[in-house]
Design an enzyme around this catalytic site. Sequence first.
Site, short mmCIF file in Angstrom:
data_model
loop_
_atom_site.label_atom_id
_atom_site.label_comp_id
_atom_site.label_asym_id
_atom_site.label_seq_id
_atom_site.Cartn_x
_atom_site.Cartn_y
_atom_site.Cartn_z
N TRP A 34 0.73 -1.17 0.16
CA TRP A 34 0.05 0.03 -0.08
C TRP A 34 0.78 1.25 0.15
O TRP A 34 0.53 2.20 -0.72
CB TRP A 34 -0.96 0.05 1.19
N ASP A 104 -1.98 7.00 5.75
CA ASP A 104 -3.13 5.98 5.45
C ASP A 104 -3.27 4.88 6.59
O ASP A 104 -2.69 4.04 6.85
CB ASP A 104 -2.64 5.30 4.16
N LYS A 128 -12.82 -1.59 6.53
CA LYS A 128 -12.43 -2.31 7.43
C LYS A 128 -13.18 -2.32 8.62
O LYS A 128 -13.76 -2.96 9.33
CB LYS A 128 -10.95 -2.17 7.63
#
Lengths: 292, 292
Positions: A34, A104, A128
């Site tokens: 990511w 993030d 999530k």
Amino acid sequence: VLFLQGGATSQFGMIPMNLLGQKTQADYINTGIWSKKAIAEAKRYAQVNVVASTEAENFTRVPRADELNLSAEAAYLHYTSNETIGGLEFDYIPDAGQTPLVVDMSSDILSQPVEVSRFGLIYAGAQKNIGPAGLTVVIVREDLLGQALPTTPTMYDYKVHADADSMHNTPPTFAWYLAGLVFKWLKAQGGVEGIAEINLRKARKLYAAIDASDFYANPIALPNRSIMNVPFTLADTQLESRFLVEAEAAGLLNLQGHRSVGGMRASIYNAVSETAVEALIEFMQHFEKTRA
Amino acid sequence: VLFLQGGATSQFGMIPMNLLGQKTQADYINTGIWSKKAIAEAKRYAQVNVVASTEAENFTRVPRADELNLSAEAAYLHYTSNETIGGLEFDYIPDAGQTPLVVDMSSDILSQPVEVSRFGLIYAGAQKNIGPAGLTVVIVREDLLGQALPTTPTMYDYKVHADADSMHNTPPTFAWYLAGLVFKWLKAQGGVEGIAEINLRKARKLYAAIDASDFYANPIALPNRSIMNVPFTLADTQLESRFLVEAEAAGLLNLQGHRSVGGMRASIYNAVSETAVEALIEFMQHFEKTRA
């Protein structure tokens, strides 16, 4: 100011477009898949300095604070607090001095208390610990708004969303509603403090089971093991597909690791109960016994 | 190629960024509030030629085909097939010759059959006739992909979404699921052909009731009256708030017109049954009688 916006992946471009201002450089820490995606998009707008990377160690740990080679000219420092696929998580908040810190937090927001005031910008996809996919939460220091690059699309300008109370366009109303229900549920768990205790117990139990066995393994350095995403491998990789089939038959789903890394991955987000983690551990021990 | 993407309002910037290519000009028809929003964003990237506008007539009709002053150098021609707030709808598909035709079909897609092959690009927010807000459908000619401007964010590049089967990032899965249920429901209504018959009957009945009375009025030219959004005013504007209160008490909700135009607006999308429209007409007639 906190606002809600479309997809989390959009943030990879929105961050440089909104935060570079008069500067041309941005610092990024590379801890895995990511981070790399964020870096790739930022490179389209900024000179990206990768100020630390543990790629040479196959991302089995996050860089230490003393390894961060920060640039004086960076508009911000970006990192990924939890790498969803790699299963590694920062055990500290990097100190970038006067440089705004951008994180993030998609896969570990609301998993444990966090000192929000340390950050210039926090962003997190909802899917999530917040609600359904298609919604992103952004928390940004107000003085960082209003300096978007001239080519920034209106829908990419944080100030537009902030000024319009997240309703510049028709927002994903049902996702907002579900997120509200999740927040109520979270409060009933004792809030972030309450869920953090449960999350830590869940993670400790699962890592303990992995470490107690030669049959299973997790490669991440102890302090950087994610409490949300627990990847593990089988010593005998030939058994992996059998493991997944039997796990599914036992009602344990989505344990296949990301195709880029293989192995298994248990994502034990807030919504996964301690009982569910115990059921996984029991299954793993049973599977090991019948194969040992 | 058809794909699914975040917010419809994002398309206002995505269209010039993706379709300008080597050109610098784009043609736009101005028929009201949504056309204007599309034009405002396009101006940030292109020289916009407003090739026809009925603003001088307060947007009570759409421009005729012979009024379109098309440019030879335009990368595309953009129009809004149905103005949600103004309640006017094109009764023809503009002919732009070899220039790709782009349409914002957000509020009338799937309301009646449409000749898809006439268009270079069709886009539509889901929240009228497809599903929940937070999802946009794009149908684009494949030869128009792959020429995005260099500053286009990756998430704004149509080709990225098309190549990834709408899954470049985690898509709004629940919205997709609900849209699938709506499509099944639509098929059960006889598809777009079947729902079009119902829609036309609903609209004709409501406009007939408005036209039969001096108490209510709709200003749009007959051929351009929207079959989805029916704005109407009361001859005595003092009665409007009373109308809304009593309508709500009768279970008829969301009849207030957009704040920018005032009056009332009945949005009679696919999901609104003929019975519901009849109930509205009955209420309107009752309200008129008790006030006349």
